[in-house]
Design a protein around this motif. Structure first.
Motif, mmCIF file in Angstrom:
data_model
loop_
_atom_site.group_PDB
_atom_site.id
_atom_site.type_symbol
_atom_site.label_atom_id
_atom_site.label_comp_id
_atom_site.label_asym_id
_atom_site.label_seq_id
_atom_site.Cartn_x
_atom_site.Cartn_y
_atom_site.Cartn_z
ATOM 1 N N ALA A 57 0.814 -1.221 0.000
ATOM 2 C CA ALA A 57 0.000 0.000 0.000
ATOM 3 C C ALA A 57 0.846 1.270 0.000
ATOM 4 N N PHE A 58 1.977 1.273 0.722
ATOM 5 C CA PHE A 58 2.752 2.501 0.922
ATOM 6 C C PHE A 58 4.113 2.495 0.227
ATOM 7 N N GLY A 59 4.587 1.318 -0.139
ATOM 8 C CA GLY A 59 5.882 1.235 -0.787
ATOM 9 C C GLY A 59 6.982 0.827 0.170
ATOM 10 N N ALA A 68 10.774 -4.160 9.357
ATOM 11 C CA ALA A 68 9.708 -3.637 10.213
ATOM 12 C C ALA A 68 9.168 -2.325 9.636
ATOM 13 N N LEU A 69 8.016 -1.910 10.136
ATOM 14 C CA LEU A 69 7.487 -0.605 9.766
ATOM 15 C C LEU A 69 8.410 0.492 10.277
ATOM 16 N N ASP A 70 8.710 1.476 9.440
ATOM 17 C CA ASP A 70 9.463 2.655 9.865
ATOM 18 C C ASP A 70 8.470 3.585 10.570
ATOM 19 N N ARG A 71 8.409 3.463 11.885
ATOM 20 C CA ARG A 71 7.355 4.152 12.649
ATOM 21 C C ARG A 71 7.459 5.676 12.556
ATOM 22 N N GLN A 72 8.673 6.186 12.651
ATOM 23 C CA GLN A 72 8.840 7.629 12.599
ATOM 24 C C GLN A 72 8.388 8.179 11.248
ATOM 25 N N ARG A 73 8.789 7.521 10.193
ATOM 26 C CA ARG A 73 8.405 7.977 8.851
ATOM 27 C C ARG A 73 6.893 7.888 8.664
ATOM 28 N N MET A 74 6.291 6.799 9.130
ATOM 29 C CA MET A 74 4.841 6.648 8.996
ATOM 30 C C MET A 74 4.113 7.671 9.867
ATOM 31 N N ARG A 75 4.641 7.931 11.069
ATOM 32 C CA ARG A 75 3.998 8.913 11.952
ATOM 33 C C ARG A 75 3.954 10.285 11.274
ATOM 34 N N GLU A 76 5.072 10.682 10.683
ATOM 35 C CA GLU A 76 5.117 11.974 9.994
ATOM 36 C C GLU A 76 4.188 11.981 8.777
ATOM 37 N N HIS A 77 4.115 10.862 8.098
ATOM 38 C CA HIS A 77 3.280 10.766 6.896
ATOM 39 C C HIS A 77 1.793 10.882 7.238
ATOM 40 N N VAL A 78 1.357 10.172 8.274
ATOM 41 C CA VAL A 78 -0.084 10.192 8.583
ATOM 42 C C VAL A 78 -0.506 11.519 9.210
ATOM 43 N N PHE A 79 0.426 12.205 9.898
ATOM 44 C CA PHE A 79 0.087 13.544 10.404
ATOM 45 C C PHE A 79 -0.179 14.497 9.232
ATOM 46 N N ALA A 80 0.596 14.342 8.167
ATOM 47 C CA ALA A 80 0.456 15.229 7.008
ATOM 48 C C ALA A 80 -0.656 14.786 6.070
ATOM 49 N N HIS A 81 -1.007 13.502 6.100
ATOM 50 C CA HIS A 81 -2.006 12.958 5.161
ATOM 51 C C HIS A 81 -3.012 12.090 5.935
ATOM 52 N N PRO A 82 -4.094 12.673 6.431
ATOM 53 C CA PRO A 82 -5.062 11.911 7.232
ATOM 54 C C PRO A 82 -5.598 10.668 6.523
ATOM 55 N N GLU A 83 -5.707 10.717 5.203
ATOM 56 C CA GLU A 83 -6.223 9.559 4.481
ATOM 57 C C GLU A 83 -5.254 8.379 4.592
ATOM 58 N N ALA A 84 -3.974 8.659 4.804
ATOM 59 C CA ALA A 84 -2.989 7.589 4.967
ATOM 60 C C ALA A 84 -3.233 6.844 6.277
ATOM 61 N N ARG A 85 -3.636 7.558 7.310
ATOM 62 C CA ARG A 85 -3.955 6.906 8.586
ATOM 63 C C ARG A 85 -5.088 5.902 8.392
ATOM 64 N N GLU A 86 -6.117 6.321 7.645
ATOM 65 C CA GLU A 86 -7.250 5.426 7.413
ATOM 66 C C GLU A 86 -6.815 4.190 6.636
ATOM 67 N N ALA A 87 -5.942 4.370 5.654
ATOM 68 C CA ALA A 87 -5.452 3.230 4.875
ATOM 69 C C ALA A 87 -4.653 2.272 5.756
ATOM 70 N N LEU A 88 -3.823 2.828 6.627
ATOM 71 C CA LEU A 88 -3.033 1.993 7.533
ATOM 72 C C LEU A 88 -3.946 1.229 8.490
ATOM 73 N N GLU A 89 -4.955 1.928 9.018
ATOM 74 C CA GLU A 89 -5.879 1.278 9.956
ATOM 75 C C GLU A 89 -6.665 0.157 9.287
ATOM 76 N N ARG A 90 -6.996 0.321 8.010
ATOM 77 C CA ARG A 90 -7.729 -0.740 7.300
ATOM 78 C C ARG A 90 -6.886 -2.011 7.166
ATOM 79 N N ILE A 91 -5.581 -1.843 7.172
ATOM 80 C CA ILE A 91 -4.685 -3.003 7.121
ATOM 81 C C ILE A 91 -4.510 -3.613 8.511
ATOM 82 N N VAL A 92 -4.192 -2.767 9.486
ATOM 83 C CA VAL A 92 -3.769 -3.265 10.796
ATOM 84 C C VAL A 92 -4.943 -3.712 11.666
#
Length: 201
Positions: A57-59, A68-92
């Motif tokens: 989904a994210f590359g 493992a998931l790069d948590r810091q990079r994902m945290r910064e990404h979802v703060f900037a892109h709320p739709e990314a948080r929803e996509a991540l939640e649909r997976i996890v």
């Protein structure tokens, strides 16, 4: 007379509230503890159950060298892109939910504590629980504790707090509130003991 089914207690609270500390105290009194956050972290650790879908989904840039998931990079990404948080939640979330149910089925204590950071934000949780317990403290206390624990800047802590349900919304959802502004552990230990007695431990 058949034994009463185990109490199913949902435990939640904002970042830095002391929720996980209370969960461990209840566990020390004999409760079975299911930590939704730990299950979620395991799913995004190296070789975790969510890694393949997250990569798709994210590359691969969001996956560390050890897989493992790069948590810091994902945290910064979802703060900037709320739709990314929803996509991540649909997976996890479905993976976490399935593991929570598996663990709950194996519990034997008269009280199961579900430590769920986003309990109030997830509408499907309430119907699965007998009681919702909220650990509450002031926002200033939250910020101070997270700074001491993790060394995060205030701006990062406040950004995380904004992604969580508002304090008043959590309190409104609570069947019981544990107030935890004190730095002294004694009041929280007393609350844990009282809750343990109340729920058959």
């Amino acid at each position: 007379m058949p034994a009463r089914p185990a109490w199913r207690l949902g435990l939640t609270g904002g970042i830095g509230s002391g929720k996980s500390t209370l969960a461990k105290l209840l566990q020390s009194h004999g409760a079975d503890l299911i930590d939704a956050d730990a299950i979620s972290r395991a799913s995004t650790a190296a070789a975790g159950s969510a890694i393949a879908a997250i990569t798709q989904a994210f590359g691969p840039d969001f996956i560390t060298r050890d897989g493992a998931l790069d948590r810091q990079r994902m945290r910064e990404h979802v703060f900037a892109h709320p739709e990314a948080r929803e996509a991540l939640e649909r997976i996890v979330h479905p993976l976490v939910s399935a593991e929570i149910q598996r663990q709950a089925a194996a519990c034997s204590s008269p009280c199961i504590v579900f430590d769920v950071p986003l309990l109030v934000e997830s509408p499907h949780w309430r119907s699965q629980l007998d009681r919702v317990l909220v650990v509450d403290c002031s926002p200033a206390t939250q910020i101070r504790r997270v700074q001491q624990r993790s060394g995060w800047p205030v701006e990062t802590i406040e950004a995380v707090m904004r992604t969580q349900s508002p304090r008043l919304q959590r309190l409104k959802a609570a069947d019981a509130v544990v107030h935890n502004d004190a730095d002294d552990m004694a009041p929280l230990q007393a609350s844990a003991k009282a809750l343990a007695q109340r729920f058959g431990l």
